[in-house]
Design an enzyme around this catalytic site. Structure first.
Site, PDB file in Angstrom:
ATOM      1  N   ASP A   1       0.601  -1.084  -0.095  1.00  0.00           N
ATOM      2  CA  ASP A   1      -0.117  -0.022  -0.023  1.00  0.00           C
ATOM      3  C   ASP A   1       0.904   1.163  -0.016  1.00  0.00           C
ATOM      4  O   ASP A   1       2.127   1.132   0.035  1.00  0.00           O
ATOM      5  CB  ASP A   1      -0.975  -0.024   1.222  1.00  0.00           C
ATOM      6  CG  ASP A   1      -1.754   1.219   1.538  1.00  0.00           C
ATOM      7  OD1 ASP A   1      -2.369   1.651   0.432  1.00  0.00           O
ATOM      8  OD2 ASP A   1      -1.878   1.857   2.925  1.00  0.00           O
TER       9      ASP A   1
ATOM     10  N   GLY B   1      -5.502   3.073  -2.620  1.00  0.00           N
ATOM     11  CA  GLY B   1      -6.909   3.731  -2.931  1.00  0.00           C
ATOM     12  C   GLY B   1      -6.803   5.095  -3.823  1.00  0.00           C
ATOM     13  O   GLY B   1      -7.540   5.578  -4.299  1.00  0.00           O
TER      14      GLY B   1
END
Length: 275
Positions: A13, A48
């Site tokens: 991430d 994201g």
């Protein structure tokens, strides 16, 4: 020789994981990832963030990698070529925005070249050091095309977002998946896509599998990839509720300590013998 012969793929991430407190990739981390590339590992960044924003950050690594963005709605290849795209239909977004949403909450729609928002949000803007992915303030009821890559709700009051999360989950035949990437960020995706879905597509292209993968993350939008990986590692700065839920997974240091790079140097990289 690979230090871990069954490990071929590194997945990480960005925010709260690979990025430091200034939302940047620090030089030590850059060096470690360059060495991973030299030693032949397949590298995947799964975030994201929108791809225009994420590309500006990952370009600092100076190596080819796969990029999963908007929690799986976009996949770009090692040459930044688009491999997969998925948008939420305008009608589905309209249904979501018709809920009784507290007006203090910032509502964001990720579009291809820009993002819509109902208000200025300095906290949200701070995630981009340079505005490579610009925003436009809009009045949503006046828009006819609400199709989006991803939907994001932001508020400093976590309880407000929890209430909204309950509303969304109560929708009849909801197509939405919700997750908290941060306590102040409620992310909405189509149930058919997420980070692990996109990573599986890349692994198939590379004739690999999750059994050959190590994953790093700090948010609930990382949960599935952490669980599917051969080894999932959680950041110390992750939400406590995530650490409690995935209590069987190892917790490493914080993003500010560049814990991902330190772990990879110690546990994954081969030491190069100098003659």
């Amino acid at each position: 020789m690979n230090k871990n012969p069954n490990l071929k793929v590194i997945v990480t991430d960005l925010d709260g994981t690979l990025l430091n407190a200034n939302h940047l990739i620090a030089p030590y981390t850059q060096a470690i990832f360059q060495e991973l590339h030299q030693q032949g590992y397949i590298l995947i960044v799964a975030t994201g963030r929108h791809h225009l924003d994420a590309m500006q950050l990952t370009n600092a690594l100076g190596i080819p990698l796969y990029l999963v963005t908007s929690n799986g709605a976009r996949i770009h290849g090692p040459n930044q070529e688009l491999l997969f795209t998925f948008d939420i239909a305008s009608e589905a977004v309209a249904q979501l925005l018709a809920l009784d949403i507290d007006p203090s909450i910032t509502t964001v729609l990720f579009k291809e070249e820009f993002w819509y928002t109902n208000k200025e949000n300095q906290k949200l803007n701070s995630f981009q050091k340079e505005m490579h992915y610009p925003y436009e303030i809009v009045d949503y009821p006046t828009l006819t095309n609400l199709s989006a890559i991803k939907i994001l709700f932001v508020d400093e009051d976590h309880d407000k977002l929890l209430q909204l999360d309950h509303q969304i989950k109560a929708l009849h035949s909801s197509i939405f998946e919700t997750s908290f990437s941060l306590p102040i960020c409620l992310e909405i995706m189509d149930k058919r896509v997420d980070k692990s879905f996109a990573i599986a597509k890349i692994l198939e292209l590379e004739n690999s599998s999750f059994a050959e993968t190590i994953c790093f993350g700090d948010g609930f939008n990382d949960e599935r990839m952490l669980l599917q990986a051969h080894k999932g590692l959680i950041m110390q700065n992750a939400q406590q509720t995530l650490k409690d839920k995935l209590h069987h997974l190892e917790v490493i240091g914080t993003n500010e300590e560049e814990a991902v790079a330190k772990y990879l140097e110690t546990e994954v990289l081969c030491k190069v013998e100098k003659g």
